[in-house]
Design a protein around this motif. Sequence first.
Motif, PDB file in Angstrom:
ATOM      1  N   THR A 142      -0.851  -6.780   4.795  1.00 13.90           N
ATOM      2  CA  THR A 142      -0.050  -6.028   3.836  1.00 13.90           C
ATOM      3  C   THR A 142       1.426  -6.171   4.184  1.00 13.90           C
ATOM      4  O   THR A 142       1.812  -6.001   5.339  1.00 13.90           O
ATOM      5  N   GLU A 143       2.239  -6.515   3.192  1.00 14.46           N
ATOM      6  CA  GLU A 143       3.663  -6.785   3.418  1.00 14.46           C
ATOM      7  C   GLU A 143       4.501  -5.512   3.537  1.00 14.46           C
ATOM      8  O   GLU A 143       5.450  -5.477   4.309  1.00 14.46           O
ATOM      9  N   ILE A 144       4.170  -4.500   2.724  1.00  6.80           N
ATOM     10  CA  ILE A 144       4.940  -3.258   2.714  1.00  6.80           C
ATOM     11  C   ILE A 144       3.973  -2.089   2.579  1.00  6.80           C
ATOM     12  O   ILE A 144       3.040  -2.133   1.772  1.00  6.80           O
ATOM     13  N   GLY A 145       4.225  -1.050   3.346  1.00  9.81           N
ATOM     14  CA  GLY A 145       3.491   0.198   3.192  1.00  9.81           C
ATOM     15  C   GLY A 145       4.490   1.332   3.034  1.00  9.81           C
ATOM     16  O   GLY A 145       5.554   1.307   3.644  1.00  9.81           O
ATOM     17  N   TRP A 146       4.174   2.273   2.182  1.00 13.76           N
ATOM     18  CA  TRP A 146       4.992   3.475   2.021  1.00 13.76           C
ATOM     19  C   TRP A 146       4.118   4.679   2.335  1.00 13.76           C
ATOM     20  O   TRP A 146       2.992   4.777   1.845  1.00 13.76           O
ATOM     21  N   LEU A 147       4.662   5.593   3.099  1.00 15.93           N
ATOM     22  CA  LEU A 147       4.050   6.902   3.282  1.00 15.93           C
ATOM     23  C   LEU A 147       5.038   7.907   2.718  1.00 15.93           C
ATOM     24  O   LEU A 147       6.088   8.166   3.308  1.00 15.93           O
ATOM     25  N   ILE A 148       4.724   8.424   1.544  1.00 18.29           N
ATOM     26  CA  ILE A 148       5.603   9.370   0.855  1.00 18.29           C
ATOM     27  C   ILE A 148       5.286  10.768   1.367  1.00 18.29           C
ATOM     28  O   ILE A 148       4.121  11.203   1.334  1.00 18.29           O
ATOM     29  N   ILE A 149       6.324  11.459   1.839  1.00 14.73           N
ATOM     30  CA  ILE A 149       6.158  12.786   2.440  1.00 14.73           C
ATOM     31  C   ILE A 149       6.908  13.793   1.578  1.00 14.73           C
ATOM     32  O   ILE A 149       8.097  14.053   1.786  1.00 14.73           O
ATOM     33  N   PRO A 150       6.247  14.366   0.557  1.00 13.43           N
ATOM     34  CA  PRO A 150       6.929  15.268  -0.374  1.00 13.43           C
ATOM     35  C   PRO A 150       7.587  16.478   0.301  1.00 13.43           C
ATOM     36  O   PRO A 150       8.692  16.862  -0.069  1.00 13.43           O
ATOM     37  N   GLU A 151       6.927  17.049   1.286  1.00  3.56           N
ATOM     38  CA  GLU A 151       7.458  18.243   1.942  1.00  3.56           C
ATOM     39  C   GLU A 151       8.830  18.003   2.566  1.00  3.56           C
ATOM     40  O   GLU A 151       9.654  18.906   2.647  1.00  3.56           O
ATOM     41  N   GLU A 152       9.093  16.779   3.010  1.00  2.00           N
ATOM     42  CA  GLU A 152      10.362  16.442   3.662  1.00  2.00           C
ATOM     43  C   GLU A 152      11.264  15.588   2.776  1.00  2.00           C
ATOM     44  O   GLU A 152      12.347  15.185   3.205  1.00  2.00           O
ATOM     45  N   ALA A 153      10.827  15.266   1.572  1.00  2.00           N
ATOM     46  CA  ALA A 153      11.561  14.380   0.668  1.00  2.00           C
ATOM     47  C   ALA A 153      11.988  13.103   1.386  1.00  2.00           C
ATOM     48  O   ALA A 153      13.131  12.666   1.315  1.00  2.00           O
TER      49      ALA A 153
ATOM     50  N   LEU B  82      -0.703   1.259   9.017  1.00  2.00           N
ATOM     51  CA  LEU B  82      -0.514   0.301  10.111  1.00  2.00           C
ATOM     52  C   LEU B  82      -1.678  -0.689  10.153  1.00  2.00           C
ATOM     53  O   LEU B  82      -1.485  -1.881  10.397  1.00  2.00           O
ATOM     54  N   TYR B  83      -2.893  -0.212   9.886  1.00  2.00           N
ATOM     55  CA  TYR B  83      -4.063  -1.082   9.819  1.00  2.00           C
ATOM     56  C   TYR B  83      -3.873  -2.117   8.707  1.00  2.00           C
ATOM     57  O   TYR B  83      -4.121  -3.307   8.902  1.00  2.00           O
ATOM     58  N   CYS B  84      -3.419  -1.657   7.552  1.00  2.00           N
ATOM     59  CA  CYS B  84      -3.140  -2.580   6.443  1.00  2.00           C
ATOM     60  C   CYS B  84      -2.124  -3.632   6.879  1.00  2.00           C
ATOM     61  O   CYS B  84      -2.304  -4.826   6.629  1.00  2.00           O
ATOM     62  N   SER B  85      -1.064  -3.197   7.535  1.00  2.00           N
ATOM     63  CA  SER B  85      -0.011  -4.102   7.996  1.00  2.00           C
ATOM     64  C   SER B  85      -0.564  -5.148   8.968  1.00  2.00           C
ATOM     65  O   SER B  85      -0.198  -6.322   8.906  1.00  2.00           O
ATOM     66  N   GLN B  86      -1.454  -4.737   9.835  1.00  2.00           N
ATOM     67  CA  GLN B  86      -2.067  -5.668  10.801  1.00  2.00           C
ATOM     68  C   GLN B  86      -2.900  -6.741  10.106  1.00  2.00           C
ATOM     69  O   GLN B  86      -3.129  -7.805  10.652  1.00  2.00           O
ATOM     70  N   HIS B  87      -3.350  -6.449   8.895  1.00  2.00           N
ATOM     71  CA  HIS B  87      -4.242  -7.370   8.186  1.00  2.00           C
ATOM     72  C   HIS B  87      -3.585  -8.083   7.006  1.00  2.00           C
ATOM     73  O   HIS B  87      -4.272  -8.664   6.174  1.00  2.00           O
TER      74      HIS B  87
ATOM     75  N   ALA C  31       0.851  -1.189   0.000  1.00  2.00           N
ATOM     76  CA  ALA C  31       0.000   0.000   0.000  1.00  2.00           C
ATOM     77  C   ALA C  31       0.885   1.237   0.000  1.00  2.00           C
ATOM     78  O   ALA C  31       1.809   1.336   0.805  1.00  2.00           O
ATOM     79  N   ILE C  32       0.598   2.160  -0.903  1.00  2.89           N
ATOM     80  CA  ILE C  32       1.390   3.385  -1.012  1.00  2.89           C
ATOM     81  C   ILE C  32       0.468   4.585  -0.833  1.00  2.89           C
ATOM     82  O   ILE C  32      -0.560   4.689  -1.507  1.00  2.89           O
ATOM     83  N   GLU C  33       0.847   5.450   0.093  1.00  6.33           N
ATOM     84  CA  GLU C  33       0.124   6.695   0.337  1.00  6.33           C
ATOM     85  C   GLU C  33       1.069   7.866   0.095  1.00  6.33           C
ATOM     86  O   GLU C  33       2.256   7.783   0.429  1.00  6.33           O
ATOM     87  N   ILE C  34       0.542   8.941  -0.466  1.00  5.51           N
ATOM     88  CA  ILE C  34       1.312  10.160  -0.715  1.00  5.51           C
ATOM     89  C   ILE C  34       0.653  11.261   0.102  1.00  5.51           C
ATOM     90  O   ILE C  34      -0.518  11.578  -0.112  1.00  5.51           O
ATOM     91  N   LEU C  35       1.393  11.812   1.045  1.00 10.49           N
ATOM     92  CA  LEU C  35       0.832  12.812   1.943  1.00 10.49           C
ATOM     93  C   LEU C  35       0.564  14.115   1.200  1.00 10.49           C
ATOM     94  O   LEU C  35       1.452  14.664   0.547  1.00 10.49           O
ATOM     95  N   SER C  36      -0.666  14.588   1.295  1.00  7.76           N
ATOM     96  CA  SER C  36      -1.044  15.868   0.693  1.00  7.76           C
ATOM     97  C   SER C  36      -0.784  16.978   1.705  1.00  7.76           C
ATOM     98  O   SER C  36      -0.736  16.725   2.912  1.00  7.76           O
ATOM     99  N   PRO C  37      -0.635  18.230   1.246  1.00  6.63           N
ATOM    100  CA  PRO C  37      -0.252  19.324   2.132  1.00  6.63           C
ATOM    101  C   PRO C  37      -1.092  19.486   3.408  1.00  6.63           C
ATOM    102  O   PRO C  37      -0.546  19.706   4.468  1.00  6.63           O
ATOM    103  N   ASP C  38      -2.402  19.368   3.323  1.00  8.42           N
ATOM    104  CA  ASP C  38      -3.235  19.575   4.515  1.00  8.42           C
ATOM    105  C   ASP C  38      -3.740  18.265   5.120  1.00  8.42           C
ATOM    106  O   ASP C  38      -4.686  18.271   5.901  1.00  8.42           O
ATOM    107  N   GLN C  39      -3.090  17.170   4.790  1.00  7.56           N
ATOM    108  CA  GLN C  39      -3.535  15.861   5.265  1.00  7.56           C
ATOM    109  C   GLN C  39      -2.841  15.512   6.573  1.00  7.56           C
ATOM    110  O   GLN C  39      -1.675  15.850   6.788  1.00  7.56           O
ATOM    111  N   SER C  40      -3.533  14.801   7.441  1.00  5.29           N
ATOM    112  CA  SER C  40      -2.979  14.366   8.718  1.00  5.29           C
ATOM    113  C   SER C  40      -2.045  13.177   8.514  1.00  5.29           C
ATOM    114  O   SER C  40      -2.466  12.117   8.060  1.00  5.29           O
ATOM    115  N   MET C  41      -0.766  13.369   8.873  1.00  2.00           N
ATOM    116  CA  MET C  41       0.184  12.266   8.758  1.00  2.00           C
ATOM    117  C   MET C  41      -0.239  11.111   9.662  1.00  2.00           C
ATOM    118  O   MET C  41      -0.126   9.950   9.292  1.00  2.00           O
ATOM    119  N   ALA C  42      -0.745  11.428  10.854  1.00  5.00           N
ATOM    120  CA  ALA C  42      -1.156  10.385  11.804  1.00  5.00           C
ATOM    121  C   ALA C  42      -2.263   9.517  11.214  1.00  5.00           C
ATOM    122  O   ALA C  42      -2.232   8.297  11.327  1.00  5.00           O
TER     123      ALA C  42
END
Length: 184
Positions: free
Chosen positions: A132-143, A125-130, A107-118
């Motif tokens: 999912t082998e790998i999750g990515w949270l891409i944070i463009p603002e911090e590269a 983390l929910y995906c991982s519990q069920h 599962a890959i998520e890309i954080l949008s400017p006004d989106q809650s990282m939490a």
Amino acid sequence: MTTLVKSITLEEFLQLPETKPASEYIEGKISQKPMPQGEHSRLQGKLVATINGVAEPQKIALALPELRCIFGGAAIVPDIAVFRWERIPREPSGRITNRFETYPDWAIEILSPDQSMAKVLRNLLYCSQHGTEIGWLIIPEEASILSVFPSQRVEMLTGTDKLPILNNIDLSLTVEQVFSWLTL
């Protein structure tokens, strides 16, 4: 934007009209995803094309953008859901199904400017519990990219760090390479 709805079930949520952008249902809460912007759309498109370019011809995996995945009592819409080829839900004819009642393998998520990282990290983390082998949270603002692994292990990756990829996908990417796609 999160809206609390009095005791709505997953099935009741799935009967509601679709929203644009998509709404998700997790732990009894409905939240609508933010409208994708330039960086988000560019990264999403490049990742889907890159993953499918190496995984689809060999029938290893398939990356799908904005796909509702229903599992574990939730309905989550990752920015990109990657499924191992043998786990892609199909009709008896072999045709791909419309409704995916399973977790993505990646599962890959890309954080949008006004989106809650939490909130986004909680979904991964929910995906991982069920399963999912790998999750990515891409944070463009911090590269940077947070990687979520089984057992809820999380790693922060930056710069020349090599990104974790599903086994058998012949792809090597660094954080720098992913963010270089934003420069035209």
